[in-house]
Design a protein around this motif. Structure first.
Motif, mmCIF file in Angstrom:
data_model
loop_
_atom_site.group_PDB
_atom_site.id
_atom_site.type_symbol
_atom_site.label_atom_id
_atom_site.label_comp_id
_atom_site.label_asym_id
_atom_site.label_seq_id
_atom_site.Cartn_x
_atom_site.Cartn_y
_atom_site.Cartn_z
ATOM 1 N N UNK A 190 -29.735 -18.955 -23.593
ATOM 2 C CA UNK A 190 -29.333 -19.337 -22.239
ATOM 3 C C UNK A 190 -27.847 -19.670 -22.106
ATOM 4 N N UNK A 191 -27.118 -19.719 -23.215
ATOM 5 C CA UNK A 191 -25.740 -20.185 -23.172
ATOM 6 C C UNK A 191 -24.835 -19.412 -22.236
ATOM 7 N N UNK A 192 -25.004 -18.085 -22.187
ATOM 8 C CA UNK A 192 -24.121 -17.263 -21.366
ATOM 9 C C UNK A 192 -24.367 -17.440 -19.874
ATOM 10 N N UNK A 193 -25.423 -18.160 -19.518
ATOM 11 C CA UNK A 193 -25.653 -18.479 -18.102
ATOM 12 C C UNK A 193 -24.531 -19.345 -17.551
ATOM 13 N N UNK A 194 -23.737 -19.939 -18.436
ATOM 14 C CA UNK A 194 -22.580 -20.729 -17.987
ATOM 15 C C UNK A 194 -21.655 -19.903 -17.107
ATOM 16 N N UNK A 195 -21.617 -18.595 -17.356
ATOM 17 C CA UNK A 195 -20.724 -17.736 -16.579
ATOM 18 C C UNK A 195 -21.186 -17.580 -15.129
ATOM 19 N N UNK A 196 -22.412 -17.943 -14.847
ATOM 20 C CA UNK A 196 -22.878 -17.952 -13.454
ATOM 21 C C UNK A 196 -22.208 -19.080 -12.675
ATOM 22 N N UNK A 197 -21.772 -20.118 -13.383
ATOM 23 C CA UNK A 197 -21.284 -21.330 -12.722
ATOM 24 C C UNK A 197 -19.763 -21.355 -12.567
ATOM 25 N N UNK A 198 -19.103 -20.298 -12.955
ATOM 26 C CA UNK A 198 -17.650 -20.236 -12.803
ATOM 27 C C UNK A 198 -17.253 -19.301 -11.677
ATOM 28 N N UNK A 199 -16.085 -19.539 -11.100
ATOM 29 C CA UNK A 199 -15.563 -18.632 -10.071
ATOM 30 C C UNK A 199 -14.789 -17.484 -10.700
ATOM 31 N N UNK A 200 -14.048 -17.785 -11.789
ATOM 32 C CA UNK A 200 -13.346 -16.748 -12.537
ATOM 33 C C UNK A 200 -13.388 -17.101 -14.019
#
Length: 356
Positions: free
Chosen positions: A233-243
């Motif tokens: 699930x770690x790469x789900x962090x990229x859902x929470x960034x704008x860029x």
């Protein structure tokens, strides 16, 4: 065949590669397949029974490197020797792009021989970047075809554009490999982002074990998330960034596949491969360069320049002013990479069904 080092650096980008291919196989198979993964660096004795019992072996992002048959894929020649059916998907290189030597001359004879055997025996052989593809062409690997990184696979986002944010609230920064050589570069990037986005939240995401970067973040009170500790699930962090702005090629890939604007500092030939492949400029070279330790010393230290992150931030500034027009139409290109990888795997699976 997985490049994910579960007990080494735990690089989550390699896990992404493996999971993308597995997701493709499961989606395209008419029956639920039994999928086993083996570590590319295992001995033949450790994987022999699994390999010999397999209907097909998929190489996920074959890593073309010197001494490929010694430490990278010590049992690759056995697949050829025992007529095991296999295919290579999105092979990649790490060419010496920062030197003055022949770009295509870095492989030892044994590796070249093995690579030619693998390419000849593989049912399919694709590359993930135009630099890798040209390298394969220089070696006479006529079967190789450029199709892009299979890690771009994201069928749920086919046809969707890259988001063009009107406001930047959260910036994700992926950590550099070889941190001791990149501390000055990393500090320049973080400091520049803080000046450019004084109200934004800056979060550093660790793709693998990286204590130097973790310590830096702690000293600067910067949020640092070790996403590699949760590969599922770690790469789900990229859902929470704008860029995304950073160093990891698969941080770049992940942000783009999630349709977020992304910028990459190229650390080596892998980053260069992506920079040359994408249809628009999203990367800036940031290779370590030898610098004297002091004027009287014979030793030199390789340190990445602070100039590259400054150049990259100029690119980001321009995109903010233009409303991220650079990313117009990029979603279509990403969809093409995803669909091309899927079509190639589907071809392999169809052939397996015909032979069953």
């Amino acid at each position: 065949m997985s490049t994910y080092p579960e007990h080494g650096s735990k690089n989550i980008g390699d896990f992404l590669i493996t999971q993308s291919l597995i997701a493709m196989i499961r989606r395209l198979s008419k029956v639920e397949p039994s999928i086993l993964t083996v570590w590319r660096g295992d001995s033949w004795e450790a994987v022999k029974d699994t390999i010999m019992a397999a209907d097909h072996v998929f190489f996920a992002c074959l890593a073309i490197r010197p001494q490929m048959g010694d430490s990278i894929y010590p049992f690759a020649s056995k697949l050829v020797e025992h007529d095991v059916r296999f295919s290579v998907h999105a092979a990649g290189t790490d060419l010496r792009v920062s030197g003055t030597e022949n770009l295509y001359g870095g492989l030892d004879e044994d590796t070249v021989h093995l690579l030619r055997e693998v390419a000849t025996s593989a049912t399919e052989f694709t590359t993930r970047g135009v630099l890798t593809q040209e390298f394969c062409r220089q070696l006479g690997l006529s079967k190789s075809r450029f199709e892009g990184d299979l890690a771009f696979y994201e069928p749920g986002r086919h046809g969707l554009p890259v988001t063009r944010p009107s406001q930047i609230n959260t910036i994700l920064v992926s950590d550099p490999h070889r941190a001791p050589q990149y501390m000055e570069s990393f500090d320049a990037l973080i400091s520049g982002l803080m000046r450019m986005f004084p109200k934004a939240s800056i979060k550093v995401v660790l793709h693998g074990l990286n204590p130097e970067i973790a310590d830096y973040c702690a000293s600067k009170w910067i949020e640092c998330e070790p996403i590699f500790e949760d590969p599922e699930e770690g790469l789900a962090a990229y859902e929470r960034g704008d860029i995304h702005v950073g160093y990891r090629v698969h941080g770049h890939v992940t942000a783009l596949k999630k349709r977020k604007p992304s910028y990459l500092l190229e650390q080596d030939g892998r980053g260069t491969d992506y920079g040359l492949t994408m249809s628009r400029r999203l990367t800036v070279p940031n290779y370590p360069l030898p610098t004297p330790v002091d004027k009287d010393a014979e030793r030199v230290a390789s340190q990445a320049s602070v100039v590259a992150p400054q150049e990259l931030l100029a690119l980001v500034r321009r995109d903010i002013e233009s409303g991220f027009e650079r990313f117009e139409g990029l979603g279509e290109e990403l969809t093409q990479y995803s669909q091309a990888a899927e079509a190639r795997v589907e071809k392999v699976i169809a052939r397996l069904s015909e032979d069953a």
